[in-house]
Design a protein around this motif. Structure first.
Motif, PDB file in Angstrom:
ATOM      1  N   ALA A 229     -11.393   4.861   4.527  1.00 36.19           N
ATOM      2  CA  ALA A 229     -12.379   5.908   4.794  1.00 36.19           C
ATOM      3  C   ALA A 229     -11.796   7.044   5.627  1.00 36.19           C
ATOM      4  O   ALA A 229     -12.362   8.139   5.671  1.00 36.19           O
ATOM      5  CB  ALA A 229     -13.593   5.316   5.495  1.00 36.19           C
ATOM      6  N   HIS A 230     -10.658   6.801   6.287  1.00 41.00           N
ATOM      7  CA  HIS A 230     -10.062   7.807   7.162  1.00 41.00           C
ATOM      8  C   HIS A 230      -8.800   8.429   6.555  1.00 41.00           C
ATOM      9  O   HIS A 230      -8.067   9.125   7.248  1.00 41.00           O
ATOM     10  CB  HIS A 230      -9.721   7.177   8.514  1.00 41.00           C
ATOM     11  CG  HIS A 230     -10.905   6.568   9.210  1.00 41.00           C
ATOM     12  ND1 HIS A 230     -11.897   7.314   9.802  1.00 41.00           N
ATOM     13  CD2 HIS A 230     -11.264   5.266   9.375  1.00 41.00           C
ATOM     14  CE1 HIS A 230     -12.807   6.500  10.313  1.00 41.00           C
ATOM     15  NE2 HIS A 230     -12.443   5.249  10.073  1.00 41.00           N
TER      16      HIS A 230
ATOM     17  N   ASP B   5      -6.873   0.299  -4.360  1.00 43.93           N
ATOM     18  CA  ASP B   5      -6.437  -0.300  -5.621  1.00 43.93           C
ATOM     19  C   ASP B   5      -5.475  -1.457  -5.360  1.00 43.93           C
ATOM     20  O   ASP B   5      -5.614  -2.550  -5.920  1.00 43.93           O
ATOM     21  CB  ASP B   5      -5.768   0.761  -6.495  1.00 43.93           C
ATOM     22  CG  ASP B   5      -5.342   0.212  -7.840  1.00 43.93           C
ATOM     23  OD1 ASP B   5      -6.237  -0.101  -8.652  1.00 43.93           O
ATOM     24  OD2 ASP B   5      -4.121   0.081  -8.080  1.00 43.93           O
ATOM     25  N   ALA B   6      -4.497  -1.240  -4.480  1.00 42.83           N
ATOM     26  CA  ALA B   6      -3.524  -2.287  -4.160  1.00 42.83           C
ATOM     27  C   ALA B   6      -4.188  -3.448  -3.439  1.00 42.83           C
ATOM     28  O   ALA B   6      -3.905  -4.625  -3.733  1.00 42.83           O
ATOM     29  CB  ALA B   6      -2.403  -1.700  -3.305  1.00 42.83           C
ATOM     30  N   ALA B   7      -5.067  -3.141  -2.478  1.00 43.23           N
ATOM     31  CA  ALA B   7      -5.722  -4.198  -1.700  1.00 43.23           C
ATOM     32  C   ALA B   7      -6.629  -5.057  -2.575  1.00 43.23           C
ATOM     33  O   ALA B   7      -6.625  -6.293  -2.485  1.00 43.23           O
ATOM     34  CB  ALA B   7      -6.513  -3.578  -0.553  1.00 43.23           C
ATOM     35  N   ARG B   8      -7.424  -4.418  -3.431  1.00 41.74           N
ATOM     36  CA  ARG B   8      -8.338  -5.169  -4.290  1.00 41.74           C
ATOM     37  C   ARG B   8      -7.596  -6.020  -5.300  1.00 41.74           C
ATOM     38  O   ARG B   8      -7.977  -7.175  -5.563  1.00 41.74           O
ATOM     39  CB  ARG B   8      -9.290  -4.196  -4.989  1.00 41.74           C
ATOM     40  CG  ARG B   8     -10.343  -3.600  -4.065  1.00 41.74           C
ATOM     41  CD  ARG B   8     -11.052  -2.425  -4.700  1.00 41.74           C
ATOM     42  NE  ARG B   8     -12.116  -1.913  -3.830  1.00 41.74           N
ATOM     43  CZ  ARG B   8     -12.686  -0.731  -3.975  1.00 41.74           C
ATOM     44  NH1 ARG B   8     -12.304   0.091  -4.968  1.00 41.74           N
ATOM     45  NH2 ARG B   8     -13.640  -0.340  -3.150  1.00 41.74           N
ATOM     46  N   THR B   9      -6.543  -5.489  -5.872  1.00 42.15           N
ATOM     47  CA  THR B   9      -5.752  -6.259  -6.826  1.00 42.15           C
ATOM     48  C   THR B   9      -5.150  -7.501  -6.165  1.00 42.15           C
ATOM     49  O   THR B   9      -5.179  -8.611  -6.724  1.00 42.15           O
ATOM     50  CB  THR B   9      -4.627  -5.384  -7.416  1.00 42.15           C
ATOM     51  OG1 THR B   9      -5.213  -4.276  -8.110  1.00 42.15           O
ATOM     52  CG2 THR B   9      -3.771  -6.188  -8.386  1.00 42.15           C
ATOM     53  N   SER B  10      -4.635  -7.338  -4.957  1.00 44.41           N
ATOM     54  CA  SER B  10      -4.043  -8.461  -4.231  1.00 44.41           C
ATOM     55  C   SER B  10      -5.109  -9.493  -3.858  1.00 44.41           C
ATOM     56  O   SER B  10      -4.884 -10.708  -3.955  1.00 44.41           O
ATOM     57  CB  SER B  10      -3.337  -7.944  -2.977  1.00 44.41           C
ATOM     58  OG  SER B  10      -2.655  -8.981  -2.318  1.00 44.41           O
TER      59      SER B  10
ATOM     60  N   GLY C  89       0.823  -1.205   0.000  1.00 41.90           N
ATOM     61  CA  GLY C  89       0.000   0.000   0.000  1.00 41.90           C
ATOM     62  C   GLY C  89       0.854   1.251   0.000  1.00 41.90           C
ATOM     63  O   GLY C  89       2.088   1.183   0.096  1.00 41.90           O
ATOM     64  N   PRO C  90       0.228   2.413  -0.094  1.00 47.45           N
ATOM     65  CA  PRO C  90       0.977   3.673  -0.050  1.00 47.45           C
ATOM     66  C   PRO C  90       1.603   3.883   1.327  1.00 47.45           C
ATOM     67  O   PRO C  90       1.226   3.225   2.312  1.00 47.45           O
ATOM     68  CB  PRO C  90      -0.093   4.725  -0.348  1.00 47.45           C
ATOM     69  CG  PRO C  90      -1.381   4.088   0.093  1.00 47.45           C
ATOM     70  CD  PRO C  90      -1.230   2.635  -0.211  1.00 47.45           C
ATOM     71  N   ALA C  91       2.546   4.776   1.410  1.00 51.66           N
ATOM     72  CA  ALA C  91       3.194   5.078   2.689  1.00 51.66           C
ATOM     73  C   ALA C  91       2.146   5.482   3.716  1.00 51.66           C
ATOM     74  O   ALA C  91       1.214   6.230   3.418  1.00 51.66           O
ATOM     75  CB  ALA C  91       4.204   6.204   2.499  1.00 51.66           C
TER      76      ALA C  91
ATOM     77  N   HIS D 255      -6.574  10.668  -2.374  1.00 49.32           N
ATOM     78  CA  HIS D 255      -5.609  10.040  -3.262  1.00 49.32           C
ATOM     79  C   HIS D 255      -4.928   8.843  -2.606  1.00 49.32           C
ATOM     80  O   HIS D 255      -4.654   7.823  -3.256  1.00 49.32           O
ATOM     81  CB  HIS D 255      -4.562  11.064  -3.718  1.00 49.32           C
ATOM     82  CG  HIS D 255      -3.652  11.550  -2.631  1.00 49.32           C
ATOM     83  ND1 HIS D 255      -4.051  12.483  -1.684  1.00 49.32           N
ATOM     84  CD2 HIS D 255      -2.357  11.213  -2.328  1.00 49.32           C
ATOM     85  CE1 HIS D 255      -3.041  12.701  -0.859  1.00 49.32           C
ATOM     86  NE2 HIS D 255      -2.006  11.954  -1.219  1.00 49.32           N
ATOM     87  N   ARG D 256      -4.666   8.935  -1.296  1.00 47.51           N
ATOM     88  CA  ARG D 256      -4.068   7.796  -0.579  1.00 47.51           C
ATOM     89  C   ARG D 256      -5.083   6.677  -0.410  1.00 47.51           C
ATOM     90  O   ARG D 256      -4.730   5.489  -0.481  1.00 47.51           O
ATOM     91  CB  ARG D 256      -3.534   8.241   0.778  1.00 47.51           C
ATOM     92  CG  ARG D 256      -2.298   9.148   0.678  1.00 47.51           C
ATOM     93  CD  ARG D 256      -1.834   9.585   2.053  1.00 47.51           C
ATOM     94  NE  ARG D 256      -1.492   8.435   2.891  1.00 47.51           N
ATOM     95  CZ  ARG D 256      -1.445   8.477   4.220  1.00 47.51           C
ATOM     96  NH1 ARG D 256      -1.729   9.601   4.862  1.00 47.51           N
ATOM     97  NH2 ARG D 256      -1.100   7.416   4.910  1.00 47.51           N
ATOM     98  N   ALA D 257      -6.339   7.021  -0.163  1.00 45.26           N
ATOM     99  CA  ALA D 257      -7.390   6.009  -0.026  1.00 45.26           C
ATOM    100  C   ALA D 257      -7.548   5.224  -1.325  1.00 45.26           C
ATOM    101  O   ALA D 257      -7.671   3.990  -1.318  1.00 45.26           O
ATOM    102  CB  ALA D 257      -8.718   6.673   0.359  1.00 45.26           C
TER     103      ALA D 257
END
Length: 507
Positions: A454-455, A466-471, A434-436, A459-461
């Motif tokens: 949600a928190h 995107d990374a979580a769903r792809t994985s 994920g992002p930093a 752009h970070r969300a």
């Protein structure tokens, strides 16, 4: 063949008009269990948001119900043979309804896990009793095949009714409401069942051996836990100790049954290649399918963004296919052969699971719907015919124990499937980058990542999701491939073990 009914009663049972009304009560019990098993998948994202379970706790919430059922089915099936199948069915249904309330109002992950385990105790009384009563109510083989088909079709319908009803409830009420839908079904079952169900039991039951019960329960739970631990964390001392304990307990259970004058489970049943082949086919089939099914609702909601009701409707083709196939499976097995119908059905499921390895985040519904329809048809043919084979292989006075073996294979397969294939999805998912500043809890589950996003700043969300769903989808691909391999292997095993097996025909 020993019967719990005298010949005159057997003739009356064949002609008795009330046998189909009795069947309608039995399928309500099946509906109760099937709905409860399927609504949990839809509710998982909401449970994650409200109770904030860890990834491991989430898997326990999903599979502890199956663990306990797998450990107790043989004992409860045998108990029903001894004290009466009608009695244990109605008592179990009442307890199932009451414990559903406890599940609905669980306030912590730990309490929900305990409540699911207790629900498994009650659930273990239901399924063996329903099949055993069908074996004792329907003496004509063709009528029994139809009754088993209706029984299986209702279980499949429950897998559709559960998500649709659960989806509606989740859009209007809190997640606990999905458990409360058990209450009206339970009430009808008990009130009508008291008047319509005949009582049946083994006329020479022998004692209900507590040592055998404890050995069976310890062995099944410890063994499944060991598999789950190895799949999640790799080889560990705890997992190895649990595996050894489980193997020792099951070995002791088998030895004890072979030496008892009237065993809890007659191990000679397994000398029948048809019986053993049908049980093994059921176990492998559910193992290959269950892990995928557990995560499919999360894919539909958290990856594709469908609402709960829409996600429930999206899973409908599998149930429609299973209902249709279940109603004609007995006729097909008599016209063709048992092994052709079972092996062909399992091969079809394997091919459909292989097709799901092509799923992407934006895959259109026709592809998924078609694959689910094929899964339902194949499973409907296989499960209905194997259940008929198992019931036909034993005397009526052992119907409860035989039914329990069948259901144990089903529940053990479900527990192992969630543990093994579910751990594949979870293990792959946790490795996403994920992002930093991505919160640690986002790696626990896709639901936790959605909550964490949600928190965060937009752009970070978006980058996190995107990374979580792809994985997650990648993990789903690997689980689908593993499931397909298991189903194709089950098809080959069934073709060999069910050779020369035939369903009974009307005399």
């Amino acid at each position: 063949m020993t019967s719990t009914l005298r010949p005159a009663e057997a003739t009356e049972a064949v002609r008795r008009p009330g046998r189909w009304l009795a069947l309608s009560v039995l399928v309500l019990a099946v509906l109760l269990v099937a709905v409860d098993a399927t609504v949990l998948g839809l509710a998982t994202p909401y449970i994650s948001e409200d109770l904030r379970p860890s990834g491991t706790q989430l898997l326990w919430i999903g599979d502890v119900y199956s663990f306990v059922i797998a450990g107790l089915l043989v004992s409860m099936g045998s108990l029903g043979d001894r004290i009466g199948r009608k009695r244990i069915l109605l008592c179990g249904a009442t307890a199932f309804g009451a414990l559903s309330v406890l599940n609905a109002y669980a306030s912590t992950p730990e309490l929900l896990i305990v409540a699911r385990a207790l629900l498994g105790v009650a659930g273990a009384t239901l399924m063996p009793a329903t099949l055993a009563l069908i074996r004792n109510i329907f003496h004509d083989p063709r009528e029994r095949s139809l009754a088993v088909g209706v029984w299986g079709a209702t279980a499949s319908a429950g897998t559709a009714i559960g998500p649709i009803t659960g989806g509606f409830l989740l859009e209007h009420f809190w997640w606990g409401s999905v458990f409360l839908i058990n209450l009206p079904v339970m009430a009808v079952l008990v009130l009508v069942g008291i008047r319509t169900l005949p009582e049946s039991r083994n006329p020479r039951p022998g004692p209900w051996d507590l040592a055998s019960v404890l050995l069976s329960l310890t062995g099944m739970i410890a063994l499944v836990y060991a598999v789950k631990e190895a799949a999640t964390h790799g080889p560990t001392p705890t997992g190895a100790a649990a595996g050894l304990l489980g193997a020792a307990a099951l070995y002791g259970f088998v030895r004890r049954q072979l030496t008892m004058p009237v065993p809890l489970l007659d191990m000679r049943l397994f000398r029948s290649r048809g019986f053993s082949g049908a049980v093994l086919a059921d176990l492998l089939t559910v193992l290959g399918m269950s892990g995928l099914v557990f995560f499919l609702s999360q894919y539909l909601q958290l990856v594709q963004g469908r609402r709960p009701l829409e996600a429930g409707l999206a899973e409908l083709p599998a149930a429609v296919g299973a209902v249709a196939a279940g109603l004609v499976a007995g006729r097909a097995a008599r016209r063709l052969t048992v092994r052709t119908v079972v092996s062909g059905g399992l091969a079809a499921v394997g091919v459909a699971l292989a097709a799901l390895t092509m799923l992407g985040r934006s895959t259109g519904y026709p592809v998924l719907g078609a694959a689910l329809l094929v899964v339902g048809i194949g499973a409907g043919f296989s499960f209905t015919v194997t259940a008929d084979v198992i019931l036909s292989s034993v005397p009526r006075d052992q119907a409860g124990a035989a039914s329990a073996v069948s259901e144990t294979a089903y529940e053990l397969g479900a527990a192992l499937g969630i543990a093994l294939l579910g751990s594949i999805v979870t293990g792959v998912y946790r490795g996403f980058q994920g992002p930093a500043g991505t919160p640690t809890e986002a790696h626990e589950s896709l639901g936790a990542a959605t909550e964490a996003a949600a928190h965060l700043a937009p752009h970070r969300a978006e980058a996190l999701l995107d990374a979580a769903r792809t994985s997650f989808v990648h993990g789903l691909h690997l689980a689908s491939a593993a499931g397909a391999a298991v189903l194709l292997a089950a098809s080959a095993v069934s073709w060999f073990l069910l050779r020369h097996q035939e369903l009974e025909s009307s005399g």
